[in-house]
Design a protein around this motif. Structure first.
Motif, mmCIF file in Angstrom:
data_model
loop_
_atom_site.group_PDB
_atom_site.id
_atom_site.type_symbol
_atom_site.label_atom_id
_atom_site.label_comp_id
_atom_site.label_asym_id
_atom_site.label_seq_id
_atom_site.Cartn_x
_atom_site.Cartn_y
_atom_site.Cartn_z
ATOM 1 N N ALA A 183 0.849 -1.187 0.000
ATOM 2 C CA ALA A 183 0.000 0.000 0.000
ATOM 3 C C ALA A 183 0.887 1.241 0.000
ATOM 4 O O ALA A 183 1.940 1.270 0.646
ATOM 5 N N SER A 214 -5.749 7.369 3.439
ATOM 6 C CA SER A 214 -7.055 6.714 3.244
ATOM 7 C C SER A 214 -7.939 7.576 2.351
ATOM 8 O O SER A 214 -9.113 7.830 2.653
ATOM 9 N N SER A 271 -11.323 5.020 -0.028
ATOM 10 C CA SER A 271 -10.585 3.952 0.660
ATOM 11 C C SER A 271 -11.309 3.447 1.900
ATOM 12 O O SER A 271 -11.177 2.274 2.277
ATOM 13 N N GLY A 275 -3.804 6.057 -0.784
ATOM 14 C CA GLY A 275 -4.866 5.108 -0.468
ATOM 15 C C GLY A 275 -4.346 3.951 0.352
ATOM 16 O O GLY A 275 -3.164 3.867 0.685
ATOM 17 N N LYS A 276 -5.240 3.013 0.663
ATOM 18 C CA LYS A 276 -4.941 1.925 1.590
ATOM 19 C C LYS A 276 -4.608 0.599 0.903
ATOM 20 O O LYS A 276 -4.126 -0.325 1.548
ATOM 21 N N LYS A 277 -4.894 0.485 -0.384
ATOM 22 C CA LYS A 277 -4.780 -0.811 -1.051
ATOM 23 C C LYS A 277 -3.374 -1.050 -1.594
ATOM 24 O O LYS A 277 -2.726 -0.130 -2.090
ATOM 25 N N GLU A 316 -4.829 5.735 -7.477
ATOM 26 C CA GLU A 316 -5.129 4.313 -7.585
ATOM 27 C C GLU A 316 -5.997 3.958 -8.783
ATOM 28 O O GLU A 316 -6.272 2.791 -9.031
ATOM 29 N N GLU A 325 -10.366 9.067 -8.690
ATOM 30 C CA GLU A 325 -11.107 8.649 -7.503
ATOM 31 C C GLU A 325 -11.532 9.923 -6.770
ATOM 32 O O GLU A 325 -11.083 10.225 -5.669
ATOM 33 N N GLN A 350 -14.151 -0.187 -1.600
ATOM 34 C CA GLN A 350 -13.571 0.596 -2.691
ATOM 35 C C GLN A 350 -13.768 -0.110 -4.022
ATOM 36 O O GLN A 350 -14.137 0.516 -5.023
#
Length: 325
Positions: free
Chosen positions: A16, A117, A121, A174-176, A209, A260, A299
């Protein structure tokens, strides 16, 4: 293909971007005692627990008080510190907007604002926790660079550049876990878009993302229809790389922007505004979150619902290219 299902035959998986941010900041702090992380009860979500354990004198915790967060970070920067103000993007860019405008940008304090985040997210936590306004709000403020890295390479480079930058910066993460998008184009500079896939028939300009699903859509167009798409990581939303944008539009092929973020005031409108004022008439489509409260979901589910996905972007490109297949 869903955003979180990455085929090894295509791309190498990374971490991430928030994790890479923390690791990079920790590496910089080892040799630079002027680097200070300021958090609003967000060292956990910002992946800064290891940083705090290793450098307890280089982190300031203000609690859930984002306005204080930005004010303290600005004060530290005015005293010569390299301050990184870390907070969820939804709160940082809304609750502390006046402090960003006045204490940081108007006062010309070189604070790096780190929105974690970001976008959607937080998924099912919903609209209160989604930052779909931050590009629009911050683009309207003078004297700030706005950056949304697409992968771990861009994230590492962005943090290093921000630490050396003498002006305000907003970094959006982001978190992914994200894949490495290009092993060939290893160049990064604020204000310069990064081409991660070359083509000639259509252009996808994405940020953060959303670059990965754009890349997947381009790959599918090539495999299914021999359509060669250019994919650009327009990581710097402000200042926009207008030179690259004009070069991409010069062949009059269709352009799709992907973000996003709300379709109002973000990357797509920035690109459209510049191109229209310069006389370009390319077929053009903005893909993002429409002017509504988002559906409830993860998400991935939100991306799929609004067409910010491999299949959604694939179909959008086919429509712009008038493909009937």
């Amino acid at each position: 293909m869903e955003l979180d299902k990455i085929e090894d035959k295509y791309l190498k998986m990374g971490e991430a971007n928030q994790i890479v941010f923390s690791e990079t900041l920790q590496a910089l702090a080892e040799t630079d005692k002027d680097i200070i992380a300021v958090t609003s009860d967000s060292r956990g979500s910002g992946k800064l627990v290891p940083f705090a354990q290793k450098y307890p004198k280089q982190i300031v915790e203000v609690g859930i008080a984002e306005q204080n967060l930005v004010g303290v970070a600005a004060g530290l920067a005015s005293a010569g510190k390299k301050s990184f103000a870390v907070s969820p993007a939804c709160f940082l860019s809304a609750r502390a907007l006046e402090q960003i405008k006045n204490d940081v940008c108007y006062s010309d304090n070189p604070v790096t604002l780190v929105g974690i985040s970001a976008g959607v997210s937080y998924g099912a936590l919903g609209t209160t926790h989604h930052s779909l306004h931050d590009f629009a709000a911050l683009r309207a403020i003078n004297n700030i660079t706005i950056v949304a890295p697409a992968d771990n390479f861009e994230t590492e480079q962005a943090v290093k550049l921000a630490a050396k930058h003498d002006k305000p910066v907003y970094l959006r993460f982001g978190k992914k876990a994200m894949p490495f998008l290009s092993e060939e184009n290893q160049t990064f500079q604020f204000g310069k878009g990064r081409v991660v896939k070359e083509g000639k028939d259509i252009t996808l300009i994405a940020t953060g993302e959303t670059v990965y699903p754009a890349w997947l859509a381009a790959k599918r167009l090539e495999e299914d229809h021999n359509i060669k798409a250019t994919v650009v990581s327009m990581h710097t939303v402000k200042p926009l790389d207008v030179k690259l944008l004009e070069t991409l539009a010069s062949g009059n092929s269709p352009i799709v922007t992907v973000e996003e973020h709300m379709i109002n005031g973000g990357l797509g409108e920035a690109c459209a505004s510049h191109l229209f004022q310069k006389g370009f008439t390319n077929p053009f489509k903005i893909i993002g979150i429409p002017d509504e409260y988002t559906i409830t979901g993860s998400q991935v589910e939100i991306f799929n619902h609004y067409g910010i996905s491999e299949i959604g972007l694939y179909e959008t490109c086919k429509t712009l290219l008038n493909l009937k297949i």
